[in-house]
Scaffold this active site. Sequence first.
Site, short mmCIF file in Angstrom:
data_model
loop_
_atom_site.label_atom_id
_atom_site.label_comp_id
_atom_site.label_asym_id
_atom_site.label_seq_id
_atom_site.Cartn_x
_atom_site.Cartn_y
_atom_site.Cartn_z
N GLY A 1 1.94 -13.15 -10.69
CA GLY A 1 2.92 -12.09 -10.92
C GLY A 1 2.67 -11.31 -11.98
N CYS B 1 -17.10 -3.80 -8.67
CA CYS B 1 -17.48 -3.53 -10.37
C CYS B 1 -19.57 -3.72 -10.13
CB CYS B 1 -16.66 -4.52 -11.06
SG CYS B 1 -17.29 -6.30 -9.88
N VAL C 1 3.32 -13.20 -16.48
CA VAL C 1 2.76 -14.23 -16.42
C VAL C 1 0.53 -14.38 -17.48
CG1 VAL C 1 1.43 -15.80 -14.67
CG2 VAL C 1 3.62 -14.60 -14.15
N GLY C 2 0.15 -12.97 -17.15
CA GLY C 2 -1.16 -13.28 -17.75
C GLY C 2 -0.70 -13.40 -19.63
N GLU D 1 -16.59 4.66 -15.11
CA GLU D 1 -15.65 4.34 -13.94
C GLU D 1 -14.59 4.61 -13.34
OE1 GLU D 1 -14.26 0.01 -14.37
OE2 GLU D 1 -15.92 -1.12 -12.74
N GLY E 1 0.08 -9.21 -15.03
CA GLY E 1 -0.15 -9.00 -15.80
C GLY E 1 0.29 -8.87 -17.53
P1 NAD Z 1 -6.63 -4.36 -14.59
O1 NAD Z 1 -7.17 -5.18 -15.47
O2 NAD Z 1 -5.34 -3.81 -14.15
O3 NAD Z 1 -5.89 -6.55 -14.05
C1 NAD Z 1 -6.36 -7.68 -12.90
C2 NAD Z 1 -6.31 -8.87 -14.04
O4 NAD Z 1 -5.57 -8.83 -15.25
C3 NAD Z 1 -4.74 -9.03 -13.19
O5 NAD Z 1 -4.44 -9.77 -12.51
C4 NAD Z 1 -3.77 -8.08 -13.74
O6 NAD Z 1 -1.97 -8.54 -13.43
C5 NAD Z 1 -3.84 -8.58 -15.00
N1 NAD Z 1 -3.55 -8.44 -16.48
C6 NAD Z 1 -3.10 -7.52 -16.22
N2 NAD Z 1 -2.45 -7.12 -17.65
C7 NAD Z 1 -2.13 -8.47 -18.00
C8 NAD Z 1 -2.29 -8.64 -19.48
N3 NAD Z 1 -1.82 -7.88 -21.25
N4 NAD Z 1 -2.72 -10.14 -19.82
C9 NAD Z 1 -3.15 -10.59 -19.01
N5 NAD Z 1 -3.37 -10.48 -18.08
C10 NAD Z 1 -3.49 -9.00 -17.44
O7 NAD Z 1 -7.91 -4.47 -13.20
P2 NAD Z 1 -7.57 -4.33 -11.86
O8 NAD Z 1 -7.12 -2.48 -11.52
O9 NAD Z 1 -7.41 -5.41 -10.66
O10 NAD Z 1 -9.37 -4.83 -11.28
C11 NAD Z 1 -10.58 -3.29 -11.48
C12 NAD Z 1 -11.34 -3.48 -12.38
O11 NAD Z 1 -11.77 -4.95 -12.46
C13 NAD Z 1 -12.27 -2.96 -12.37
O12 NAD Z 1 -12.65 -2.29 -13.46
C14 NAD Z 1 -12.97 -3.75 -12.28
O13 NAD Z 1 -14.82 -3.05 -12.49
C15 NAD Z 1 -13.37 -4.63 -12.10
N6 NAD Z 1 -13.94 -6.12 -12.17
C16 NAD Z 1 -14.85 -6.85 -12.55
C17 NAD Z 1 -15.86 -7.71 -12.14
C18 NAD Z 1 -16.14 -8.54 -12.50
O14 NAD Z 1 -17.19 -8.88 -11.78
N7 NAD Z 1 -17.51 -8.07 -13.63
C19 NAD Z 1 -15.05 -7.65 -10.58
C20 NAD Z 1 -14.28 -6.68 -9.85
C21 NAD Z 1 -13.57 -6.03 -10.39
#
Ligand code: NAD
Length: 472
Positions: free
Chosen positions: A200, A278, A205-206, A378, A202
């Site tokens: 779902g 990342c 569900v998040g 980034e 973020g």
């Molecule tokens: P994002 O932060 O937009 O989303 C990540 C997850 O968080 C998704 O499942 C999203 O639905 C959820 N989310 C969104 N709002 C939320 C909230 N308010 N509460 C709880 N959950 C919520 O990131 P993205 O676009 O999916 O991924 C890209 C980012 O992830 C980049 O910044 C990348 O660097 C980072 N990343 C880090 C690693 C690592 O290991 N350090 C690995 C991969 C990606």
Amino acid sequence: MKIITSHYIDGAFVESHGREVMDIVRPTDGQVIGRATLADEEDTRRAIAAARRAFATYGRSTQEERAEILRRMHKAASARLDDLTAAMVEEYGGVVQFARLIVESGVNAFAAAEKALHEIEWTRSWGKTTVTLEPVGVAGLITAWNANALFICLKLASAAAAGCTVVIKPSELSSLQTQVLIEALHEAKLPKGLLNVVTGLGSTVGAELVRNPNVDKISFTGSVAVGETIMRDGAATMKRVTLELGGKSPTILLDDADIAQAIPAALIMAFLNSGQACAAGTRLLVPRTRFEDVKRVIADAMHAFTVGDPADPKIAVGPMVSQKQYDRVQSYIRKGIEEGAEVLVGGEGRPEGLKAGYFVKPTVFVNVKNDMTIAQEEIFGPVLSVITYDSEDEAISIANDSRYGLHAAVLGTDTQRARRVASQLRAGRVVINGMTDDPQAPWGGFKYSGVGREYGRYGIEAFVETRAILES
Ligand code: NAD
């Protein structure tokens, strides 16, 4: 057209209570290839309740019982390696050569966790004191889209090894691969409620996972902005958090490096997962004395970074995941030009011959200053910034002049010297002479790249509390 309407709760696929439907869009041509019904707060609460019930038993399981469960998950996920890879290629446009590696490391995470489980000292005693490691409880696992299957496996393996039960909120951009993985893990015949998965948004569900008092821990992979929200909102229920966030990783080319070998290695790190990684090494620091040679070798080596159909094993760079991500990358390329960096290869717009889909040109900027936007933020796309330095100390200082500290690389012939430089970098992982991995070595960031570590024993320890019993 693939239609997904269920979630995985208490050991069964159950129809969604949430009614919102989201299109699954193929990034190579923008076509809708499926639809997923998104979970709402009610689905999430049901999943949390199932995990809480299961924790009463699973939280007391023995080391051997957990090891057996990890072996079953490993076997079940291994059986669907091809399907998982295919789903990743289709759903987010991951190039097949990289997607396969990602899926393999995800599946291997179960075996790696089993190994680490046996190496951890679960009980320590001295005198009349006994300290045990106890599972933290119900864990909410929230993943990013760019290697969703890997993150799910990694977090699930560590949590299950620690004795936690889980509710997973996968990226909403990864419904197809999540479905394949859950079908696979269903075959592992896990204790009911140990694994729950609700796809779902973020914001629904998040957010429910973060605020629900029956969730003890959040392990999150995603952006800094959402990581900040989780840390802040989780404080109200004293959540333990592990945050795996972004990066702007430096690759230091030392002046004794063999450029013919080092540049291709640096480019592979820069364009990992089409730059949507990342750990991508998006800042290449080169000695000013070798700058002209470096430019020539980069221009030559970039011919290997062909853009196109990610299912073709000869293709190195696939599309961006979405129109939003395409626009974001374009805007950074424009910003780089406006701020005075020079385009050596690539630039704005689509690659020749690719009119549909979210393809961008792999781009290398030279004459970049480390305080430019493209060197600090980034981008999450195939854009490399080349920055010159005059001394080893200056290279280290530029590398560390970033709010991020996830990953770094050092390329050079003298290994002692490369190690010395590596030891001064403020990053959670530093690789010497090319990208490599070790599933027992910790993964995670300094500074804004996150809080805590994953992988091996470090990953399992993120899901435990210590309890000391003292007799008088
Ligand atoms: P994002 O932060 O937009 O989303 C990540 C997850 O968080 C998704 O499942 C999203 O639905 C959820 N989310 C969104 N709002 C939320 C909230 N308010 N509460 C709880 N959950 C919520 O990131 P993205 O676009 O999916 O991924 C890209 C980012 O992830 C980049 O910044 C990348 O660097 C980072 N990343 C880090 C690693 C690592 O290991 N350090 C690995 C991969 C990606």
